[in-house]
Design an enzyme around this catalytic site. Structure first.
Site, short mmCIF file in Angstrom:
data_model
loop_
_atom_site.label_atom_id
_atom_site.label_comp_id
_atom_site.label_asym_id
_atom_site.label_seq_id
_atom_site.Cartn_x
_atom_site.Cartn_y
_atom_site.Cartn_z
N TRP A 9 -13.67 -83.72 -93.98
CA TRP A 9 -12.56 -84.05 -93.07
C TRP A 9 -11.20 -83.91 -93.74
O TRP A 9 -10.18 -84.01 -93.08
CB TRP A 9 -12.73 -85.48 -92.56
N LYS A 10 -11.19 -83.73 -95.05
CA LYS A 10 -9.92 -83.72 -95.81
C LYS A 10 -9.12 -84.99 -95.44
O LYS A 10 -9.73 -86.02 -95.20
CB LYS A 10 -9.14 -82.44 -95.53
N HIS A 91 -12.77 -79.78 -105.57
CA HIS A 91 -12.35 -78.97 -104.41
C HIS A 91 -11.07 -78.22 -104.79
O HIS A 91 -10.23 -78.73 -105.54
CB HIS A 91 -12.09 -79.88 -103.20
N GLU A 93 -8.41 -77.67 -103.29
CA GLU A 93 -7.15 -78.36 -102.99
C GLU A 93 -6.81 -79.36 -104.10
O GLU A 93 -5.65 -79.58 -104.41
CB GLU A 93 -7.23 -79.03 -101.61
N GLU A 159 -16.61 -71.58 -102.72
CA GLU A 159 -15.55 -71.55 -101.72
C GLU A 159 -14.41 -70.66 -102.22
O GLU A 159 -13.53 -71.14 -102.97
CB GLU A 159 -15.01 -72.95 -101.48
N GLY A 165 -9.50 -72.53 -94.85
CA GLY A 165 -8.49 -72.85 -93.84
C GLY A 165 -7.66 -71.66 -93.38
O GLY A 165 -6.61 -71.82 -92.77
N SER A 201 -13.68 -71.32 -93.92
CA SER A 201 -13.49 -70.95 -92.52
C SER A 201 -14.79 -70.77 -91.74
O SER A 201 -14.87 -69.94 -90.84
CB SER A 201 -12.64 -69.67 -92.42
N GLY A 222 -14.83 -77.34 -93.44
CA GLY A 222 -13.62 -78.15 -93.36
C GLY A 222 -13.20 -78.35 -91.91
O GLY A 222 -13.75 -79.18 -91.18
N GLY A 223 -12.24 -77.55 -91.46
CA GLY A 223 -11.64 -77.70 -90.13
C GLY A 223 -12.65 -77.89 -89.01
O GLY A 223 -12.48 -78.78 -88.15
C1 PEP Z 1 -13.21 -76.95 -97.17
O1 PEP Z 1 -12.40 -77.83 -96.96
O2 PEP Z 1 -13.99 -77.04 -98.12
C2 PEP Z 1 -13.26 -75.78 -96.27
C3 PEP Z 1 -14.16 -74.86 -96.51
O3 PEP Z 1 -12.35 -75.75 -95.26
P1 PEP Z 1 -12.35 -74.75 -93.99
O4 PEP Z 1 -13.75 -74.76 -93.43
O5 PEP Z 1 -11.36 -75.36 -93.05
O6 PEP Z 1 -11.97 -73.41 -94.47
#
Ligand code: PEP
Length: 239
Positions: A9-10, A91, A93, A159, A165, A201, A222-223
């Site tokens: 969920w970040k 992660h 981020e 990732e 994202g 994504s 993520g999203g």
């Molecule tokens: C993530 O936050 O690890 C991620 C993969 O985000 P998203 O699916 O939004 O790209």
């Protein structure tokens, strides 16, 4: 075992949004196994209570120390006490915004493994690093796992940073190549097979194709994990 479907969920949602999310999962996803959601740490206790028996809960980070003068941080043991069973570590981020190094990440991996949390160690190359992704990933994997002696409870999430994202997804052939390479590195170092998830994504339109790859042991989402219905659709796409 079903492939992993793990949401991140970040820094999104509020405590009041937990109940509608869990209700939708109860209604639509009650037959889906091996699903987890990683949430902001202040939500861990509440969502762990509500999700009991339905899906697993994880944190998005932890500190390496057991306790002490680390204002604002949360230890792995504290996470475990909330009822959570996994933690994301490294992660992109956190590597990017908080300058987390592989050395720092390695200490967290060790502590989380010691307390019995499942660790989802995230690795991946930036767009500039794409031509030499193998050496980038190798360094991240080897250095981030340098403080442990076995890979019990360790899962790796591949990732690519440029795919997170952005709506850009790595090709299935690139995913297969990267995952095989990560599995090779871990096998050579620890003599064991590791599960590798893809993240970047992922949504329900493309998840089936990715999850069908034999090199892919699940996805980190993520999203698309913010919408419970969409998240269940991704789980259903495991077939
Ligand atoms: C993530 O936050 O690890 C991620 C993969 O985000 P998203 O699916 O939004 O790209």
């Amino acid at each position: 075992m079903n492939k992993y479907i793990i949401g991140n969920w970040k820094m999104n949602k509020s405590l009041s949004e937990i109940s509608p999310f869990v209700k939708t999962l109860k209604k639509l996803g009650k037959n889906q196994k091996n699903m987890s959601v990683c949430v902001p740490s202040v939500m861990l206790t509440e969502i762990s209570k509500q999700a009991k028996g339905l899906f697993e809960v994880g944190a998005q980070n932890c500190h390496y120390a057991k306790k002490g003068a680390f204002t604002g941080e949360v230890s792995a043991e504290m996470i475990k006490e909330t009822g959570a069973s996994l933690v994301l570590i490294g992660h992109s981020e956190r590597r990017h915004y908080f300058d987390e190094s592989n050395e720092f990440i390695a200490k967290k991996v060790k502590e989380a493994q010691t307390v019995g949390l499942k660790v989802i160690l995230c690795v991946g190359e930036t767009l500039e690093e794409k031509p030499k992704f193998k050496s980038v990933i190798k360094k991240q994997v080897i250095e981030s796992l340098s403080a442990i002696n076995n890979i019990n409870n360790i899962v790796i999430a591949y990732e690519p940073v440029w795919a997170i994202g952005t709506g850009k997804v790595a090709t299935t052939s690139d995913i297969a190549k990267a995952h095989s390479y990560i599995k090779e590195i871990v096998k050579a170092k620890f003599g064991e097979d590791v599960s590798v998830l893809y993240g970047g994504s992922v949504n329900s339109k493309i998840s089936a194709e990715i999850l069908a790859l034999s090199e892919v042991d699940g996805v980190l989402v993520g999203g698309a994990s913010l919408d419970a219905t969409e998240f269940v659709k991704i789980a259903e796409s495991r077939g």
